[in-house]
Design a protein around this motif. Structure first.
Motif, short mmCIF file in Angstrom:
data_model
loop_
_atom_site.label_atom_id
_atom_site.label_comp_id
_atom_site.label_asym_id
_atom_site.label_seq_id
_atom_site.Cartn_x
_atom_site.Cartn_y
_atom_site.Cartn_z
N MET A 58 0.82 -1.21 0.00
CA MET A 58 0.00 0.00 0.00
C MET A 58 0.85 1.26 0.00
N ALA A 59 2.00 1.22 0.68
CA ALA A 59 2.89 2.39 0.75
C ALA A 59 3.52 2.70 -0.61
N THR A 60 3.64 1.69 -1.46
CA THR A 60 4.30 1.90 -2.75
C THR A 60 3.32 1.92 -3.92
N ASP A 61 2.03 1.82 -3.66
CA ASP A 61 1.02 1.83 -4.72
C ASP A 61 0.69 3.28 -5.08
N ARG A 62 1.14 3.72 -6.22
CA ARG A 62 0.97 5.12 -6.61
C ARG A 62 -0.50 5.50 -6.80
N GLY A 63 -1.30 4.60 -7.35
CA GLY A 63 -2.72 4.89 -7.52
C GLY A 63 -3.43 5.09 -6.19
N PHE A 64 -3.07 4.27 -5.22
CA PHE A 64 -3.64 4.39 -3.89
C PHE A 64 -3.23 5.71 -3.26
N ALA A 65 -1.95 6.07 -3.38
CA ALA A 65 -1.46 7.33 -2.82
C ALA A 65 -2.15 8.52 -3.47
N LYS A 66 -2.34 8.45 -4.77
CA LYS A 66 -3.01 9.55 -5.49
C LYS A 66 -4.46 9.69 -5.02
N ALA A 67 -5.16 8.58 -4.88
CA ALA A 67 -6.55 8.62 -4.41
C ALA A 67 -6.62 9.16 -2.99
N ARG A 68 -5.66 8.78 -2.16
CA ARG A 68 -5.64 9.26 -0.78
C ARG A 68 -5.39 10.77 -0.74
#
Length: 81
Positions: A58-68
């Motif tokens: 989760m820390a390295t998932d760019r899509g997740f970070a962008k959505a957050r």
């Protein structure tokens, strides 16, 4: 009532989760634990690897970070972005 400087404290108690893994994923998890044991010299319970692996993913998932960052996903600790 005045607004407090400290908001809700994060819930940092471990949460027990029960799940089923495909046999191939379990075999890979066991193999990963064995590889780590060879490297470190310490035996590792494969189940103990799941949380750090998920956290790293989760820390390295760019899509997740962008959505957050966009506020579509609440941050850990219960507060909104």
């Amino acid at each position: 009532m005045p607004k407090l400087r400290i908001e809700a404290l994060p819930d940092d108690k471990p949460v027990k989760v029960t799940t089923e893994l495909p046999a191939s994923v379990h075999r890979d998890l066991v193999a990963y634990a064995e590889a780590m044991a060879r490297e470190s010299g310490q035996r590792i319970d494969p189940a103990k690897l799941i949380a750090p692996m998920l956290a790293r993913f989760m820390a390295t998932d760019r899509g997740f970070a962008k959505a957050r960052r966009a506020g579509h996903i609440p941050r850990a600790g219960g507060g909104e972005g």
